[in-house]
Design an enzyme around this catalytic site. Structure first.
Site, PDB file in Angstrom:
ATOM      1  CB  CYS A 110      10.716  -4.886   9.617  1.00  0.00           C
ATOM      2  SG  CYS A 110      11.768  -3.730  10.476  1.00  0.00           S
ATOM      3  CG  ASN A 127       7.637  -3.306   7.694  1.00  0.00           C
ATOM      4  OD1 ASN A 127       8.605  -2.556   7.730  1.00  0.00           O
ATOM      5  ND2 ASN A 127       7.088  -3.716   6.566  1.00  0.00           N
TER       6      ASN A 127
END
Ligand code: G6P
Length: 625
Positions: free
Chosen positions: A2, A103
């Site tokens: 991510c 993330n």
């Protein structure tokens, strides 16, 4: 894995967020989204899409269709919940009071979800991130600080203390226009001050996302919180105290992260290997009393400490681990110190006994790989001296290790590493020569010979690149093959592991690397008519053994491609194809041997029409466990 971008400033946010996400594409993702706050209408618009970023670009007219000067963006690599528009970030609470991108992995998300559901919160996705968004909403609702800013920082702090796992967060609060918050624990975040038209502040998971707007960045440390607006950047500790941190100036060129006329980043980076190796070696090979010597002052190791080293432990993941295997071979051969290489993900849970006097060498391109970072912390906890070989300046591993030996490969964008691996090998060779000479395990003449070979290494790699047309032809012939075996002995076995990984990563062809002498204990049963076997024969002491190994597979129908620097008729006869490698010191042969293997994987993947730079399911920087 991510990627996160956030922006607050004087320009329209959406194009900046999308541009930043584009620069983070290399990390690997399966869906993407942005949230932009329009200050005039107090509305936060969230747009998400499964698949490539181009889809999000189309949906928003490249960002032009979304109005607002602050926002967050995200590329998602699915962990909890399938890749879909619903599971894509940003995630938000009711009425978008809190909007976040994340993330990492929230390990206790189920527990948080259960608790919040009991309090009446409703969940709409399968992600762990939604639990963090709603938890923050709950904490924010319960805060009654003096100012919105204080409320936000306290709520983020409370949330961080409750969350377990790793996270970098980008956050918008519905009632705080033109402000973006960020927080991190074990996932990277940089914050930069933008000048020019985009005047304001930007935050991102990695430097390439901010480089078009700024070169002055602050790296957030663990458990820190940032607040950005057009004119201000404030950083807070986990105790909600304001702290000041130095800005760092990024010196590398934005163009270094562009394709520069090549079809893919991977082939560009393969060609950049001579420079990566030269730039890693040359500042550390100096002239002393008329002879070449190593200068590794940056390792912080005194000669006395070097003499006391009992063992060297090389730790990494993927290609970095393979570089560590080469490190073992070269260091043992030269310095005569017992060495081993460990996969970081295994070392973490193995409860291995600690041998006093162990030097732990952590190898990582990104410096952010979750397993490698955890292994580093464990080694430190156990009292080992830690040295990191890292490419990304200021990354977590670089900052947390006792000392760093930076590789100078420049930014590497293709998911499958090439030039960073080569630079890691160069750093490991230097370290081995340094340790062995300071322990007087090699003579001054041997040292001179080794350092001269290292100085010539970039030229040899360049020469190896000269074979690319032949390799491309060979790749086109074998692009449809199903299984490939890579065989070699000693350092060549480590080289084969890297060659096999490259092929698997980008061509999706099953391949295995075998120690050539081990094949007969099982895997030889898989060799049949036409099976492709790549035999690496760069090590003179086992050259004859490799000839026998090649003959064994050949007689069972294999088609053999041999790699060797030795012009030997017996090899030419035994193999179907030979790639001649430029001669170098046998201990450094992996550096030239890897080039044809990288090219082979690359051209096969191209011939198969695959997305070479962004292979399926893989991520460049693996920031979750
Ligand atoms: C990922 C990458 C590999 C890399 C490994 C370790 O799996 O795809 O190319 O070797 O992570 O990454 P690091 O950044 O720690 O070297």
């Amino acid at each position: 894995m991510c990627g996160i971008v956030g922006y607050a400033g004087g320009a329209q946010a959406a194009p900046i967020l999308l541009h930043g996400l584009k620069k983070l594409e290399y990390r690997g993702y399966d869906s993407a989204g942005i949230a932009v706050r329009d200050a005039s209408s107090a509305h936060i618009e969230v747009i998400k899409a499964k698949g490539r970023l181009d889809r999000l670009m189309d949906m928003t007219g490249g960002g032009q269709a979304v109005c607002g000067m602050s926002g967050v963006g995200h590329t998602r690599w699915a962990t909890h919940g399938e890749p879909s528009a619903e599971n894509a970030h940003p995630h938000y609470s009711r009425e978008k009071r809190v909007v976040i991108v994340h993330n990492g992995i929230i390990e206790n998300y189920q527990e948080i979800r259960d608790m919040l559901e009991r309090r009446g919160y409703r969940f709409h996705t399968q992600t762990d991130t939604e639990a963090a968004a709603l938890l923050l909403d709950c904490a924010y609702a319960g805060e009654d600080g003096n100012s919105p800013q204080e409320r936000a920082v306290h709520a983020i702090r409370t949330t961080m203390l409750r969350l377990q796992g790793s996270y970098a967060l980008g956050i918008l609060f519905h009632d705080q226009p033109d402000v973006v918050y960020a927080a991190r624990r074990d996932s990277p975040l940089v914050v930069g001050r933008c000048t020019g038209e985009a005047h304001g502040h930007i935050l991102a998971s990695d430097v390439p996302a901010v480089l078009s707007y700024t070169r002055d960045v602050v790296y957030l440390d663990n458990m820190e919180i940032a607040r950005i607006t057009k004119d201000t950047l404030d950083i807070y500790s986990i105790d909600a105290e304001r702290i000041s941190k130095p800005m760092m100036h990024i010196t590398w060129d934005a163009q270094a992260a562009e394709k520069g006329g090549y079809e893919h980043f991977m082939i560009k980076e393969i060609h950049e290997q001579p420079a990566a190796v030269r730039d890693t070696l040359s500042p550390r090979i100096v002239s002393r009393n008329g002879a070449p010597d190593t200068d590794l002052t940056e390792t912080g190791l005194t000669d006395e400490e070097i003499r006391r080293i009992q063992r060297v432990l090389f730790v990494g993941c993927g290609s970095a681990y393979h570089a560590g295997l080469v490190g073992v071979g070269v260091t043992e051969a030269l310095a005569r110190i017992p060495c081993s290489a460990e996969l970081a993900s295994e070392l973490r849970y193995r409860n291995a006994p600690v041998q006093p006097g162990t030097l732990c060498v952590l190898i990582s391109q990104s410096g952010e790989t979750a397993d490698s970072l955890a292994a580093l912390r464990l080694c430190k906890e156990k009292g080992m001296k830690t040295l990191a070989i890292v490419n990304v300046v200021g990354s977590s591993i670089a900052r947390e290790a006792d000392a760093v030996l930076y590789t100078h490969a420049g930014p590497e964008i293709a998911v499958a590493t090439t030039k960073a691996y080569s630079a890691q090998l160069a750093a490991l060779y230097l370290l081995a020569v340094h340790l062995s000479s300071r322990r007087a395990a090699i003579s001054p003449a041997q040292k001179q010979e080794l350092l001269e070979a290292l100085t010539a290494l970039d030229g040899k790699i360049k020469q190896a690149l000269g074979e690319k047309t032949r390799i491309q032809r060979f790749a086109n012939t074998f692009a449809a093959c199903r299984d490939v075996f890579f065989i070699g002995r000693g350092l060549d076995h480590a080289l084969c592991m890297e060659g096999s990984l490259k092929l698997k990563e980008i061509s999706y062809i099953h391949s295995e690397a075998y120690a050539a002498g081990e094949l007969k204990h099982g895997a030889i049963s898989l060799i049949e008519d036409g099976t492709l076997v790549i035999g690496a024969a760069t090590q003179p002491q086992v050259f004859a053994k490799m000839l026998s190994g090649i003959a064994e597979v050949k007689s069972r129908g294999a088609c053999v491609l041999a790699l060797s620097a030795q012009a030997d008729d017996r090899l030419a006869e035994a193999a179907d194809f030979c790639i001649g490698l430029p001669g170098t010191h046998p201990l450094f042969a992996a550096s030239v041997g890897v080039v044809p293997l990288q090219l082979l994987a690359y051209y096969i993947a191209c011939e198969r029409g695959l997305d070479v730079d962004k292979p399926r399911n893989l991520a460049k920087s693996v920031t979750v466990e």
